[in-house]
Design an enzyme around this catalytic site. Sequence first.
Site, PDB file in Angstrom:
ATOM      1  N   GLU A 166       0.798  -1.227   0.000  1.00 59.60           N
ATOM      2  CA  GLU A 166       0.000   0.000   0.000  1.00 59.60           C
ATOM      3  C   GLU A 166       0.833   1.280   0.000  1.00 59.60           C
ATOM      4  O   GLU A 166       0.656   2.153   0.839  1.00 59.60           O
ATOM      5  CB  GLU A 166      -0.964  -0.012   1.192  1.00 59.60           C
ATOM      6  CG  GLU A 166      -1.918  -1.201   1.168  1.00 59.60           C
ATOM      7  CD  GLU A 166      -2.842  -1.246   2.372  1.00 59.60           C
ATOM      8  OE1 GLU A 166      -2.795  -0.322   3.213  1.00 59.60           O
ATOM      9  OE2 GLU A 166      -3.607  -2.213   2.476  1.00 59.60           O
ATOM     10  N   ASN A 207       2.032  -5.237  -3.183  1.00 56.81           N
ATOM     11  CA  ASN A 207       0.630  -5.508  -2.861  1.00 56.81           C
ATOM     12  C   ASN A 207      -0.111  -4.202  -2.573  1.00 56.81           C
ATOM     13  O   ASN A 207       0.407  -3.329  -1.884  1.00 56.81           O
ATOM     14  CB  ASN A 207       0.575  -6.414  -1.621  1.00 56.81           C
ATOM     15  CG  ASN A 207      -0.796  -6.965  -1.342  1.00 56.81           C
ATOM     16  OD1 ASN A 207      -1.405  -7.597  -2.200  1.00 56.81           O
ATOM     17  ND2 ASN A 207      -1.287  -6.760  -0.134  1.00 56.81           N
ATOM     18  N   HIS A 243     -10.569  -5.933  -2.103  1.00 54.49           N
ATOM     19  CA  HIS A 243     -11.622  -5.701  -1.107  1.00 54.49           C
ATOM     20  C   HIS A 243     -12.710  -4.889  -1.827  1.00 54.49           C
ATOM     21  O   HIS A 243     -12.520  -3.692  -2.090  1.00 54.49           O
ATOM     22  CB  HIS A 243     -11.084  -4.899   0.078  1.00 54.49           C
ATOM     23  CG  HIS A 243     -10.004  -5.586   0.851  1.00 54.49           C
ATOM     24  ND1 HIS A 243     -10.232  -6.729   1.576  1.00 54.49           N
ATOM     25  CD2 HIS A 243      -8.692  -5.267   1.030  1.00 54.49           C
ATOM     26  CE1 HIS A 243      -9.109  -7.102   2.182  1.00 54.49           C
ATOM     27  NE2 HIS A 243      -8.152  -6.225   1.859  1.00 54.49           N
ATOM     28  N   GLU A 271      -6.274 -10.559  -1.110  1.00 52.71           N
ATOM     29  CA  GLU A 271      -7.065 -10.278   0.094  1.00 52.71           C
ATOM     30  C   GLU A 271      -8.553 -10.209  -0.247  1.00 52.71           C
ATOM     31  O   GLU A 271      -9.287  -9.356   0.254  1.00 52.71           O
ATOM     32  CB  GLU A 271      -6.603  -8.968   0.738  1.00 52.71           C
ATOM     33  CG  GLU A 271      -5.125  -8.947   1.104  1.00 52.71           C
ATOM     34  CD  GLU A 271      -4.696  -7.681   1.832  1.00 52.71           C
ATOM     35  OE1 GLU A 271      -5.578  -6.973   2.370  1.00 52.71           O
ATOM     36  OE2 GLU A 271      -3.482  -7.401   1.860  1.00 52.71           O
ATOM     37  N   ASP A 273     -12.347 -10.167  -0.582  1.00 52.96           N
ATOM     38  CA  ASP A 273     -13.634 -10.282   0.114  1.00 52.96           C
ATOM     39  C   ASP A 273     -14.626  -9.368  -0.595  1.00 52.96           C
ATOM     40  O   ASP A 273     -14.253  -8.346  -1.156  1.00 52.96           O
ATOM     41  CB  ASP A 273     -13.550 -10.005   1.616  1.00 52.96           C
ATOM     42  CG  ASP A 273     -12.798  -8.748   1.997  1.00 52.96           C
ATOM     43  OD1 ASP A 273     -12.687  -7.816   1.158  1.00 52.96           O
ATOM     44  OD2 ASP A 273     -12.312  -8.665   3.138  1.00 52.96           O
TER      45      ASP A 273
END
Length: 473
Positions: A166, A207, A243, A271, A273
Site C-alpha cells: 500500500e 501488494n 476488497h 485479500e 472479500d
Amino acid sequence: MITSTPRRRRRAWSTIAAVATASLAATTALLMSPGTAQAGTTLGASAAESGRYFGAAVSTQYLSESGYANTLAAEFNSVVAENAMKWDATEPNPGQFNFSGGDQLVSWAQARGMKVRGHTLVWHAQQPGWAQNLTGQNLRNAMTNHIAGVANHYEGKVFAWDVVNEAFEWDGSRRQSNLQRQLGNGWIEEAFRAADAADPTARLCYNDYGTDSINAKSTGIYNMVRDFKSRGVPIDCVGFQTHIAHNENLSTYQANLQRFADLGVDVEITELDVGQGSNQAATYGTVTNACMAVARCTGITVWGITDKYSWRDDNPLLFDGNYQKKQAYHTVLAALNNGNPGGGGGEHITSAASGRCLDVPNQSTTNGTQLQIYDCWTGANQQWTVANGEISVYSGGSKKCLDASGGGTANGTAAIIWSCHGGANQRWNVNANGTITNAASGLCLDVAAAATANGSKVQLWSCTGATNQRWTL
C-alpha cells in the site's frame, strides 16, 4: 514473459498442485499415462488442478476453534497470516524479534501440506512505535534490518512475500508515509533488493488495494513495475487485494491483471472479500474467472474464512458465521473447476546444458510459435504434460502440442507449438539418456548452436549426445 534478460534469482519451484510424475526406465522410452481430470470438491483441490493455490488469511488465535481449523484444513491449500508477520508483531523492539505467531502458523500449515504466503515486510501501518519515530538513515537501516531478519528467518518456508504494501495513493502518486518522506522515491526498490538478499528463493510481490480496474492508482503501480523490470530490480509478482462491494464495476479487472502479467510478473489476488448483496456470488465468480483466464495468475487468497471473524461487518466471505457454505462458495468452486488452466500444473523440461527451461515465448498460444529456453519459473508456458507420446502445454481450449514445424524431418526444423492433432510430427519419445526424439524424423530436440542464453531457439537436429540435446523432466 518478456524477452529481455532478467536477473538470475533462484526461484522456489513449489509444487502447489499434486502433479503426475514418472521415472525414466533404464532402457525404454518414457510414456507417461494421462491422468483423469476430475472436478475438485474443495477450493484448494480445484485450484491445484490448474496449478494454482486458493488460500485464506488466518488469525492464529482461532486455530483452537474446531470449526475454524477444520474448515481451513479441508478447503484451502495456502495460508497467510493476518497480522502475525507484520512489523509490529515480529520486531516490537529494535533488533528483538518475536516469531511466535508466524512460526505457529507455519508449523500448522506444514503439518497439513499447505503453502505459506508472507505478509508483509514493509507497510506504513502497523509499524512499532520505535520505528515510527525514526528519521533518515536510521529509518533506512531499521527497514533493511527488519526485512533481513524476518525474510531470512522464514527462508524456505514462505513461497512469496508481500515485500511492500500500500505505497500508492488513489491518483497514482506515492503515499506520503514516513518511509516516503524520510527515504525518498528509492525506498521501495531498496526494500525489494533487501528482501532478495535475505531470501533469494521466495517470490517477491508488491501488494495494494483499489487496483481492481485500470485506473490512476493501478497505472502508477504498473509504471513502477515496468521500470523495475527494465532495470532488473527483483520483483516477481503483484498482489491485487480486491476488497470490493457486491456491485463493483469489474469491467477492466481481467485486462488489468493481464497487462501486469504481460510485463513478466505473476499476478495474485491476495485479500479477496466481497460485501453482501444480491451480486455477491456473481462478483466472486467474476474475480475467480478473471484469474483463471490469465495464465500468470497463480492463486487467490480470501481475507478470512468465516464472516464471524471478518474485519468487515457486511458478511463478505465464503462461509457464514456457522461455517456453512454460501452461494458465493459454490460460484467460486464452479469457476475454479470450469476455468482455463494456467499458472503451472505440469512439469519443467530443463536443458542439461544451461539449466534453463523449455519455454513458449511471451506465453503465446499462437500456432507456429517457436520454442526457446528461458529462466525457469512457475508459469503455465513452462508447464509441460507428457502423456502417450504427446508433449503438451496449457490445457482446455488453449492446449497446444510440441510439434515439428511443417512436419519437417531435416536438421534445423523449428520446434513449435501447434493445435494437437496426433500426427507423427507431434509424437515424441523421452529416452533414458535424456534425449527427446521426434517419432517422424528420429531427430533430437536441440538448442540451436548449443547456446545457453535466455531466448535461445529450440529446433530438431541429428542426435549427437551433446548436453544441448539432453533434457530433464
